[in-house]
Design an enzyme around this catalytic site. Structure first.
Site, mmCIF file in Angstrom:
data_model
loop_
_atom_site.group_PDB
_atom_site.id
_atom_site.type_symbol
_atom_site.label_atom_id
_atom_site.label_comp_id
_atom_site.label_asym_id
_atom_site.label_seq_id
_atom_site.Cartn_x
_atom_site.Cartn_y
_atom_site.Cartn_z
ATOM 1 N N HIS A 2 0.842 -1.175 -0.056
ATOM 2 C CA HIS A 2 -0.127 -0.037 -0.224
ATOM 3 C C HIS A 2 0.870 1.233 0.036
ATOM 4 O O HIS A 2 0.625 2.145 -0.866
ATOM 5 C CB HIS A 2 -0.931 0.168 1.222
ATOM 6 C CG HIS A 2 -1.470 1.167 1.391
ATOM 7 N ND1 HIS A 2 -2.648 1.643 0.604
ATOM 8 C CD2 HIS A 2 -1.601 2.060 2.301
ATOM 9 C CE1 HIS A 2 -3.167 2.862 0.887
ATOM 10 N NE2 HIS A 2 -2.683 3.219 2.097
ATOM 11 N N ARG A 14 4.535 10.589 -5.344
ATOM 12 C CA ARG A 14 5.844 11.077 -5.181
ATOM 13 C C ARG A 14 6.551 10.642 -6.291
ATOM 14 O O ARG A 14 6.445 10.730 -7.458
ATOM 15 C CB ARG A 14 6.266 10.513 -3.896
ATOM 16 C CG ARG A 14 5.563 11.580 -2.922
ATOM 17 C CD ARG A 14 6.436 11.229 -1.372
ATOM 18 N NE ARG A 14 6.453 9.879 -1.073
ATOM 19 C CZ ARG A 14 5.301 9.214 -0.136
ATOM 20 N NH1 ARG A 14 4.327 9.862 0.233
ATOM 21 N NH2 ARG A 14 5.420 7.893 0.063
ATOM 22 N N GLU A 30 -10.719 1.947 3.077
ATOM 23 C CA GLU A 30 -9.478 1.529 3.223
ATOM 24 C C GLU A 30 -9.669 0.266 3.972
ATOM 25 O O GLU A 30 -10.360 0.179 5.104
ATOM 26 C CB GLU A 30 -8.673 2.349 4.138
ATOM 27 C CG GLU A 30 -8.002 3.426 3.262
ATOM 28 C CD GLU A 30 -7.016 4.228 3.923
ATOM 29 O OE1 GLU A 30 -6.915 4.254 5.285
ATOM 30 O OE2 GLU A 30 -6.313 4.955 3.149
ATOM 31 N N GLN A 69 -8.242 14.973 1.601
ATOM 32 C CA GLN A 69 -6.812 14.638 2.445
ATOM 33 C C GLN A 69 -5.830 15.174 1.670
ATOM 34 O O GLN A 69 -4.738 15.717 2.104
ATOM 35 C CB GLN A 69 -6.736 12.844 2.447
ATOM 36 C CG GLN A 69 -5.654 12.378 2.871
ATOM 37 C CD GLN A 69 -5.445 10.669 2.745
ATOM 38 O OE1 GLN A 69 -6.614 10.292 2.125
ATOM 39 N NE2 GLN A 69 -4.522 10.198 3.153
ATOM 40 N N LYS A 122 -10.034 11.894 7.190
ATOM 41 C CA LYS A 122 -10.089 10.885 7.766
ATOM 42 C C LYS A 122 -11.182 10.495 8.927
ATOM 43 O O LYS A 122 -11.728 9.514 9.077
ATOM 44 C CB LYS A 122 -8.419 10.383 8.340
ATOM 45 C CG LYS A 122 -7.648 10.206 7.196
ATOM 46 C CD LYS A 122 -7.666 8.746 6.700
ATOM 47 C CE LYS A 122 -6.645 8.764 5.673
ATOM 48 N NZ LYS A 122 -6.650 7.190 4.991
ATOM 49 N N THR A 125 -4.283 0.394 5.692
ATOM 50 C CA THR A 125 -4.783 -0.090 4.406
ATOM 51 C C THR A 125 -3.876 -1.570 3.965
ATOM 52 O O THR A 125 -2.633 -1.568 3.988
ATOM 53 C CB THR A 125 -4.539 0.525 3.225
ATOM 54 O OG1 THR A 125 -5.390 1.698 3.621
ATOM 55 C CG2 THR A 125 -5.411 -0.074 1.975
HETATM 56 CA CA CA Z 1 -6.035 4.214 7.252
#
Ligand code: CA
Length: 417
Positions: free
Chosen positions: A134, A143, A200, A241, A254, A350
């Site tokens: 993950h 990234r 998730e 997020q 979240k 996750t």
């Molecule tokens: Ca999480």
């Protein structure tokens, strides 16, 4: 039937999650009656208040008042020793041919007649980020694909402090969250309903023994503090997020809701399913060294149900893939002297595997929305739509023994105006 497989006088199918080897605890009520603690077996809930009231818990002798309770916390706080005795009591009552429980039919309630509640008063919630697959996928997407894992990742079970107030039990609907988002190439944020709503796939473990501030839990003693496990859907608003997370990490993307399954599977029930975790390279620091098999082979799946309850399975994963195990997470969490409390919930992060089918979020399954998933009704999904219900299931199975978690589900309702 093999010798190691226990039999109950309560009949259930071989693929039943709630076998006599499981005996998960939950909080239930019938017809708006009082909340009580029960154990699931087959298609029944054993009313432990009724059982204790009749004096049938002969070994553990736990007072009946513990079982007329809105939460498992006081029961968990009795400690591993008392809870092991309770497990022996219940196992005997459900397996012995001359069980006194057979003379107490009212203590066995058909599972379809009970309402399940949040099992634990969640004192604190921490979420980890412990699946290498993950973390690698997210690193590749956002990234540098060549250096997907940040330098700290193989040294630290990375985590953040989440929100306990919005932990909800399976079946509770969730309003689509609203918040700030930054449209592509825009200089200023907008405000509105989240457009990239995600699940998730996680498991959670629950603390059954508190520690003092200033003390640390040793890695090889960490399981003494873990009461049991649940399934966890750590709902995530990806657009919120993305805009908010620098520099302090997850926040409103979240904390609007995290759903857990109603049945807490005792750690002891998962003993037969222990496996070694992935080899950790480079070697971890000594305080994170874990001995023995600390990963668990638990099959996991995620389904999306449309408004008409047509179900598409979108992910099949396994808890055994986790790079960091629960003992390491707990040792790391407390190495600085942070205390833990009975009722704390810790999310695994996750759980993604290597194959594309085993990715534990829509972000990964649809690869940031570039590869929509086909649903059984002919529609497609990049993320979760209003009125979709996300269902997660989990079970472990080995040599005729099955221990399952049941499910955690939640339906998304449109954002409030
Ligand atoms: Ca999480």
């Amino acid at each position: 039937m093999a010798k190691h497989v226990l039999k109950s006088w309560i009949k259930y199918q071989e693929d039943c999650d709630f076998s006599i080897h499981n005996l998960p605890y939950g909080v239930f009520s019938v017809n708006d009656g009082p909340k009580k603690i029960g154990v699931a077996i087959g298609d029944y809930v054993v009313d432990l208040f009724a059982v204790a009231s009749k004096g049938l818990l002969t070994k553990s002798n736990i007072p009946k008042t513990i079982f007329k309770n809105s939460f498992l916390n006081p029961l968990m706080a009795l400690g591993k020793g008392k809870n092991a005795e309770l497990r022996q009591d219940i196992t005997k009552l459900l397996s012995s041919r001359i069980s006194k429980l057979r003379e107490l039919p009212k203590a066995l309630i058909p599972i379809e007649n009970v309402e399940m509640h949040l099992p634990v008063k969640v004192t604190d919630y921490t979420d980890f980020y412990s699946s290498k697959e993950h973390a690698t996928n997210v690193g590749k997407m956002f990234r540098d694909p060549k250096n997907a894992l940040l330098p700290n990742w193989r040294h630290i079970p990375v985590g953040y402090h989440g929100r306990a107030s919005s932990i909800i039990v399976s079946g509770t609907p969730i309003r689509r969250p609203k918040g700030q988002q930054i449209p592509a190439n825009a200089k200023k944020p907008i405000y509105g309903p989240c457009k990239l709503l995600d699940f998730e796939l996680e498991t959670g473990f629950i603390i059954g023994r508190s520690t003092e501030l200033g003390s640390s839990i040793k890695c090889n003693k960490a399981e003494d503090y873990i009461f049991g496990m649940v399934l966890l859907n750590d709902w995530s608003a990806r657009d919120i997020q993305k805009w908010e997370y620098v520099p302090l990490g997850p926040f409103l993307g979240k904390n609007f809701a995290s759903s857990i399954s109603p049945w807490v599977v005792p750690l002891e029930a998962l003993d037969p399913f222990r496996v070694a975790g992935p080899k950790q390279v480079p070697a971890v620091l000594p305080y994170l060294k874990s001995r023995g098999k600390k990963n668990f082979d638990i099959n996991l799946e995620v389904a999306i149900k449309n408004k008409s309850a047509q179900e598409t399975i979108v992910c099949q994963s396994n808890f055994k893939y986790m790079y960091w195990n629960m003992s390491q997470q707990l040792a790391h969490h407390t190495v600085n002297g942070c205390n833990v409390n009975v009722g704390d919930l810790y999310g695994s992060g996750t759980i993604s595997g290597k194959s594309k089918r085993s990715y534990g979020s829509m972000l990964e399954l649809s690869w940031k929305g570039t590869k929509p998933l086909k649903m059984i009704d002919g529609t497609t999904r990049k993320f979760i739509q209003d009125y979709d219900t996300v269902v997660m299931r989990g079970f472990a199975e080995k040599r005729g023994i099955r221990v399952g978690f049941g499910e955690v589900s939640g339906q998304i309702l449109p954002a409030l105006k």
